[in-house]
Design a protein around this motif. Structure first.
Motif, short mmCIF file in Angstrom:
data_model
loop_
_atom_site.label_atom_id
_atom_site.label_comp_id
_atom_site.label_asym_id
_atom_site.label_seq_id
_atom_site.Cartn_x
_atom_site.Cartn_y
_atom_site.Cartn_z
N LEU A 196 0.87 -1.07 0.01
CA LEU A 196 0.05 0.13 -0.05
C LEU A 196 0.88 1.07 -0.09
O LEU A 196 0.20 2.27 -0.60
N GLU A 197 2.20 1.07 0.68
CA GLU A 197 3.00 2.45 0.62
C GLU A 197 4.39 1.76 0.59
O GLU A 197 4.85 0.81 0.93
N LYS A 198 5.10 2.64 -0.15
CA LYS A 198 6.53 2.45 -0.25
C LYS A 198 7.33 3.33 0.40
O LYS A 198 6.73 4.07 1.61
N GLY A 199 8.62 3.04 0.71
CA GLY A 199 9.22 3.67 1.90
C GLY A 199 9.50 2.79 3.05
O GLY A 199 8.63 2.07 3.45
N PRO A 200 10.56 3.13 3.86
CA PRO A 200 10.86 2.40 4.95
C PRO A 200 10.14 2.94 6.09
O PRO A 200 9.50 4.06 6.10
N LYS A 201 9.75 1.88 7.26
CA LYS A 201 8.94 2.31 8.22
C LYS A 201 9.65 3.37 9.09
O LYS A 201 10.85 3.67 8.92
N GLU A 202 8.80 4.32 9.77
CA GLU A 202 9.29 5.45 10.65
C GLU A 202 9.92 5.13 11.64
O GLU A 202 10.96 5.69 12.13
#
Ligand code: PMV
Length: 336
Positions: A196-202
């Motif tokens: 659903l979302e790209k990019g590493p977790k916060e």
């Protein structure tokens, strides 16, 4: 395997492994011992056949006094040493016992996955499982499956489960995982992974777990309750009964997140689209579809269903959430 080759310092070894990630039906969240990385809750998981991490490892002997130069590259990017230090320390300890001549050496690892890393798709489980197997292969150490599972656990507790195919469990405060049923045992079982979302977790799961343990008033209730959910889920899995298993899966992930939401500061991995998919699953269940979702330390949603329903569920998701990437997995095998 070790090659007594042309490396003048003694030998160099090369190893390789491919491992599938482990997706929990009953969640592990919280550490009983953060140094040993022992889970405070039991977990039950399925190994995801459709996704994999491949890792190559080179080890070379270095002389006493020489600095050990460990390096791990993920998709060509050099990783922070701190993340891998306890794992390599444990590996050297094991090797020290089995192969006394090989106590000082450097390790280089290169790893890549066919799915996004650090985005809540369990890349640390397949990553540390593949790393443990590739290190073992490079050293020619013949570590047992249990030793490899316990070694992988030092890097990431969910990785202990990735050492086995099919349906697995890692008991509360246990060092290694075990296989409950192999990958052929429930052939119709499917897992749909939604990106659903790209990019590493916060925030890393490690940090988020500690924050939850130290500050959430619900943490102890979560730990106690997860033991009950685990035994109910094992029974439902044994009966291959998704109608009973599904609601237990849902309780496990929602109770895990409830403890995180109550932490101070709160841990919130969800994104608006995650909730949108959860709502859609509710709607589909009301229409009679046996779809049961789960989430991990990230915004992605994963759906459990049977083979017959997977196509219909995917087309519904694609209609309501255009552009979302979906992958269907069957229960996968142990690392090779
Ligand atoms: O093994 P870790 O540190 O990546 O933590 C995994 C935590 C969850 O994915 C949320 C649950 C689980 O059991 O896999």
């Amino acid at each position: 395997m070790i090659n007594e080759g042309n490396d003048r310092r003694g030998f160099s070894g090369y190893g390789h492994s491919a491992a599938h990630p482990s997706l929990a039906l009953i969640k592990y969240w919280g550490k009983a011992d953060s140094v040993e990385n022992l889970p405070a809750t039991p977990s039950l998981a399925v190994t995801l056949g459709g996704l994999k991490t491949e890792t190559s490892v080179w080890i070379s002997r270095s002389t006493i006094g020489e600095i050990r130069a460990d390096a791990v590259f993920i998709d060509g990017v050099l990783q922070e040493k701190k993340r891998f230090k306890p794992f390599f320390r444990e590996f050297r300890k094991l090797i020290g016992k089995k192969m006394p001549g090989l106590d000082v050496f450097s390790i280089k690892a290169e790893s890549s996955s066919d799915f996004p890393a650090s985005a809540g798709l369990a890349s640390s489980s397949s990553g540390f499982a593949a790393l443990a197997c590739a290190c073992n292969d490079a050293a020619g150490a013949d570590l047992t499956r249990e030793e490899l599972s316990a070694l992988a656990r030092i890097g990431s507790a969910s990785a202990a489960r990735s050492l086995y195919g099919g349906f697995t469990s890692l008991g509360k405060e246990k060092k290694h995982a075990m296989q409950l049923f192999n990958e052929n045992w429930w052939p119709e079982f499917r897992i749909i992974i939604l990106e659903l979302e790209k990019g590493p977790k916060e925030i890393s799961s490690r940090q988020a777990m500690e924050q939850t343990r130290l500050t959430s008033p619900y943490y102890n209730a979560w730990v106690n309750d997860s033991v009950v959910l685990m035994s109910e889920a094992e029974a439902a899995l044994r009966d291959k009964n998704l109608e009973i298993l599904g609601p237990i899966i849902r309780k496990s992930y929602l109770r895990m997140f409830a403890t995180m939401f109550a932490a101070d500061p709160p841990v919130i991995y969800w994104k608006p689209v995650s909730l949108g998919v959860i709502r859609l699953c509710e709607k589909m269940r009301a229409e009679g579809f046996p779809v049961w979702e789960t989430m991990d330390a990230g915004p992605q949603v994963k759906i459990f269903c049977t083979e017959n329903e997977a196509g219909k569920i995917i087309s519904r998701i694609e209609t309501e959430f255009p552009g979302v990437r979906t992958r269907v997995c069957a229960p996968g095998s142990a690392p090779v």
